[in-house]
Enzyme design. Structure first.
Site, PDB file in Angstrom:
ATOM      1  N   ARG A  92       0.580  -1.063  -0.059  1.00 19.39           N
ATOM      2  CA  ARG A  92      -0.231  -0.326  -0.273  1.00 19.39           C
ATOM      3  C   ARG A  92       0.328   1.079   0.081  1.00 19.39           C
ATOM      4  O   ARG A  92       0.068   1.709  -1.011  1.00 19.39           O
ATOM      5  CB  ARG A  92      -0.547   0.100   0.933  1.00 19.39           C
ATOM      6  CG  ARG A  92      -2.170  -0.715   1.031  1.00 19.39           C
ATOM      7  CD  ARG A  92      -3.117  -0.616   2.275  1.00 19.39           C
ATOM      8  NE  ARG A  92      -4.517  -1.972   2.406  1.00 19.39           N
ATOM      9  CZ  ARG A  92      -4.419  -2.089   3.792  1.00 19.39           C
ATOM     10  NH1 ARG A  92      -4.290  -2.147   4.852  1.00 19.39           N
ATOM     11  NH2 ARG A  92      -5.840  -2.727   3.288  1.00 19.39           N
ATOM     12  N   CYS A 129      -9.920  -0.912   5.937  1.00 18.71           N
ATOM     13  CA  CYS A 129     -11.051  -0.514   5.634  1.00 18.71           C
ATOM     14  C   CYS A 129     -11.774   0.610   6.164  1.00 18.71           C
ATOM     15  O   CYS A 129     -12.548   1.140   5.954  1.00 18.71           O
ATOM     16  CB  CYS A 129     -11.953  -1.954   6.197  1.00 18.71           C
ATOM     17  SG  CYS A 129     -10.925  -2.829   7.569  1.00 18.71           S
ATOM     18  N   GLN A 156     -14.646  -0.844  15.302  1.00 15.27           N
ATOM     19  CA  GLN A 156     -14.833  -2.038  14.697  1.00 15.27           C
ATOM     20  C   GLN A 156     -15.129  -3.169  14.197  1.00 15.27           C
ATOM     21  O   GLN A 156     -15.519  -3.920  15.311  1.00 15.27           O
ATOM     22  CB  GLN A 156     -13.544  -1.948  13.933  1.00 15.27           C
ATOM     23  CG  GLN A 156     -12.033  -0.719  13.431  1.00 15.27           C
ATOM     24  CD  GLN A 156     -11.566  -0.802  12.903  1.00 15.27           C
ATOM     25  OE1 GLN A 156     -10.625   0.291  13.076  1.00 15.27           O
ATOM     26  NE2 GLN A 156     -10.915  -1.426  12.337  1.00 15.27           N
ATOM     27  N   SER A 159     -16.065  -8.646  11.937  1.00 17.32           N
ATOM     28  CA  SER A 159     -15.334  -9.830  10.938  1.00 17.32           C
ATOM     29  C   SER A 159     -14.076  -8.965   9.568  1.00 17.32           C
ATOM     30  O   SER A 159     -13.649  -9.306   9.206  1.00 17.32           O
ATOM     31  CB  SER A 159     -16.674  -9.112   9.158  1.00 17.32           C
ATOM     32  OG  SER A 159     -17.093  -7.629   8.674  1.00 17.32           O
ATOM     33  N   GLY A 160     -13.778  -7.937   9.932  1.00 16.49           N
ATOM     34  CA  GLY A 160     -12.394  -6.924   9.590  1.00 16.49           C
ATOM     35  C   GLY A 160     -11.071  -7.745  10.651  1.00 16.49           C
ATOM     36  O   GLY A 160     -11.158  -7.775   9.724  1.00 16.49           O
ATOM     37  N   GLU A 182      -3.471  -0.748  13.620  1.00 19.71           N
ATOM     38  CA  GLU A 182      -4.524  -0.613  13.032  1.00 19.71           C
ATOM     39  C   GLU A 182      -4.293   1.329  12.417  1.00 19.71           C
ATOM     40  O   GLU A 182      -4.602   1.730  11.403  1.00 19.71           O
ATOM     41  CB  GLU A 182      -6.118  -0.354  13.086  1.00 19.71           C
ATOM     42  CG  GLU A 182      -7.353  -0.390  12.723  1.00 19.71           C
ATOM     43  CD  GLU A 182      -7.081  -1.375  11.547  1.00 19.71           C
ATOM     44  OE1 GLU A 182      -6.357  -2.448  10.971  1.00 19.71           O
ATOM     45  OE2 GLU A 182      -8.149  -0.345  11.121  1.00 19.71           O
ATOM     46  N   LYS A 185      -1.415   2.271  10.272  1.00 14.44           N
ATOM     47  CA  LYS A 185      -2.623   2.103   8.941  1.00 14.44           C
ATOM     48  C   LYS A 185      -3.850   3.536   8.433  1.00 14.44           C
ATOM     49  O   LYS A 185      -3.227   4.256   7.475  1.00 14.44           O
ATOM     50  CB  LYS A 185      -3.211   1.118   8.591  1.00 14.44           C
ATOM     51  CG  LYS A 185      -1.904  -0.262   8.425  1.00 14.44           C
ATOM     52  CD  LYS A 185      -2.779  -1.866   8.289  1.00 14.44           C
ATOM     53  CE  LYS A 185      -2.342  -2.441   8.478  1.00 14.44           C
ATOM     54  NZ  LYS A 185      -3.466  -3.963   8.418  1.00 14.44           N
ATOM     55  N   HIS A 222     -17.823  -0.475  10.113  1.00 13.79           N
ATOM     56  CA  HIS A 222     -17.200  -0.153  10.815  1.00 13.79           C
ATOM     57  C   HIS A 222     -18.392   1.688  11.531  1.00 13.79           C
ATOM     58  O   HIS A 222     -18.277   2.064  10.148  1.00 13.79           O
ATOM     59  CB  HIS A 222     -16.261   0.172  10.607  1.00 13.79           C
ATOM     60  CG  HIS A 222     -15.348  -0.459  10.173  1.00 13.79           C
ATOM     61  ND1 HIS A 222     -15.709  -2.203  11.103  1.00 13.79           N
ATOM     62  CD2 HIS A 222     -14.183  -1.160   9.933  1.00 13.79           C
ATOM     63  CE1 HIS A 222     -14.331  -3.074  10.725  1.00 13.79           C
ATOM     64  NE2 HIS A 222     -13.282  -2.484   9.931  1.00 13.79           N
ATOM     65  N   ASN A 310     -17.443  -2.436   6.127  1.00 17.52           N
ATOM     66  CA  ASN A 310     -15.865  -3.133   5.819  1.00 17.52           C
ATOM     67  C   ASN A 310     -15.385  -3.973   5.399  1.00 17.52           C
ATOM     68  O   ASN A 310     -14.424  -3.813   4.240  1.00 17.52           O
ATOM     69  CB  ASN A 310     -15.826  -3.802   7.323  1.00 17.52           C
ATOM     70  CG  ASN A 310     -15.700  -4.010   7.659  1.00 17.52           C
ATOM     71  OD1 ASN A 310     -17.017  -4.509   8.408  1.00 17.52           O
ATOM     72  ND2 ASN A 310     -15.871  -5.582   7.801  1.00 17.52           N
ATOM     73  N   THR A 311     -16.021  -5.032   4.751  1.00 15.82           N
ATOM     74  CA  THR A 311     -16.278  -5.812   3.891  1.00 15.82           C
ATOM     75  C   THR A 311     -16.369  -5.841   2.267  1.00 15.82           C
ATOM     76  O   THR A 311     -16.244  -6.317   1.194  1.00 15.82           O
ATOM     77  CB  THR A 311     -16.150  -7.930   4.375  1.00 15.82           C
ATOM     78  OG1 THR A 311     -17.622  -7.530   4.769  1.00 15.82           O
ATOM     79  CG2 THR A 311     -15.953  -8.434   5.865  1.00 15.82           C
TER      80      THR A 311
END
Ligand SMILES: NC(=O)c1ccc[n+]([C@@H]2O[C@H](COP(=O)([O-])OP(=O)(O)OC[C@H]3O[C@@H](n4cnc5c(N)ncnc54)[C@H](OP(=O)(O)O)[C@@H]3O)[C@@H](O)[C@H]2O)c1
Length: 332
Positions: A92, A129, A156, A159-160, A182, A185, A222, A310-311
């Site tokens: 990234r 996400c 959050q 599923s994250g 996190e 990021k 989130h 988030n997904t």
């Protein structure tokens, strides 16, 4: 999300040696509410190898590998001429890799030309996400009023953390105010996404975001509490208009793009994960809208809540839209 896609056809599924040789329905732990598409369930999973993709005549890859695996596998795929759209964090922040949200910083896509000076394929990444939601909310504000500072607190979803994710004993009736790496990021990725593309590189915006990230016992979505200081004067109505009128890449119709990217809710108790995570239309863009609400303005300081799935918007949907943009701009 690729089922019935008008431009992309799923041909090959690849994973580790653990899954290879099995049908997808036996290899995958399918926990989505929708049924697994029949045709996908019957596909045999292959072990990742650029030859498999080459033999099948494939050019476009969606990668959702763990970051450490992506670090070695994705450059190999790009070197063999494949176009890799990755959900992993490995590249990234690499200088020549776009950190792309098609309707926020679509111009950054041209960075792939820098990669293609030394290899035939390329890697495009989508952000973390939480950051996809945050950058989507910040972009109309940065464009219209300028941003002096940004503080964000995230709540959050489980599923994250993938599956099985956080142990139930840690999260039942509890909130965990720590998610490994996190906050770092969120703080660095925002500067790159909202940075300026010079034609050869990205000049990051110096936002100095301060993030506080917590895991909560929610399945999807989130929620983020965002506090920003604006550079120029604005009224609440100016801000709502900036959110609702933001159009992203309005000249390019992407199949997965929501008609309304940012939805402003007037309900004083929303957005909420249970009610607002799947906002977005048409059907292909379900979960692709970001919902904001509870706007509060004190002088130049604005507080609002935002919610991002988030997904979907925060992972698969973002990657698919990035690939759609690449196709329409001639990079695929
Ligand atoms: N969940 C989210 O909301 C979210 C959001 C943004 C970004 N991400 C990122 O997306 C990536 C995937 O997340 P996830 O939650 O989907 O993870 P996951 O459920 O653990 O899936 C990882 C996948 O990678 C494959 N894999 C693992 N090791 C491999 C190897 N050595 N060679 C080939 N394939 C291998 C696995 O296949 P096997 O089953 O065969 O091992 C599996 O298909 C991660 O980098 C994550 O940080 C996730």
């Amino acid at each position: 999300m690729l089922e019935g896609h008008p431009w992309f056809q799923l041909e090959v599924l690849a994973a580790s040696g653990k899954s290879a040789g099995n049908k997808y329905r036996d290899a995958a732990n399918w926990i989505l509410e929708e049924e697994m598409p029949e045709e996908v369930g019957n596909k045999q999973v292959e072990q990742i190898d650029s030859k498999i993709f080459e033999n099948a005549g494939i050019k476009l890859i969606f990668s959702a590998l763990p970051a450490d695996v992506a670090r070695s596998v994705e450059p190999e795929l790009a070197s063999s001429g494949l176009f890799v759209f990755s959900n992993a964090s490995a590249f990234r922040m690499a200088e020549d890799v776009p950190l792309l949200i098609a309707d926020i910083n679509g111009d950054h896509l041209a960075l792939v030309e820098q990669q293609q000076k030394s290899r035939p394929g390329y890697i495009v990444t989508n952000p973390n996400c939480s950051v996809i939601g945050l950058a989507s909310g910040l972009k109309p504000l940065a464009d219209n009023f300028g941003l002096k500072s940004v503080f964000v607190t995230t709540y959050q979803a489980l599923s994250g953390a993938g599956y099985p994710g956080v142990p139930s004993m840690d999260i039942m009736g509890n909130i965990v105010p720590y998610i490994h790496d996190e906050e770092e990021k969120v703080e660095e990725e925002c500067d790159k996404i909202l940075g300026k593309f010079t034609g050869e590189a990205i000049e990051p915006l110096q936002l100095n975001v301060i993030a506080s990230c917590a895991r909560v016992g929610v399945r999807n979505g989130h929620l983020e509490s965002v506090l920003v200081e604006l550079e120029t004067d604005a009224t609440i109505d100016d801000i709502k208009n900036a959110f609702t009128e933001y159009k992203g890449n309005k000249d390019e119709a992407l199949p997965t793009a929501p008609e309304q990217l940012i939805i402003v809710t007037e309900d004083e108790s929303r957005p909420q994960p249970v009610f607002d995570s799947y906002n977005g239309s048409p059907e292909r863009a379900r979960g692709m809208a970001v919902t904001v609400g509870r706007l509060k303005l004190r002088g130049s300081k604005l507080r609002f809540f935002l919610l991002v799935h988030n997904t979907i918007r925060g992972a698969s949907g973002c990657s698919i839209m990035n690939a759609e943009l690449a196709k329409i701009r001639g990079y695929i």
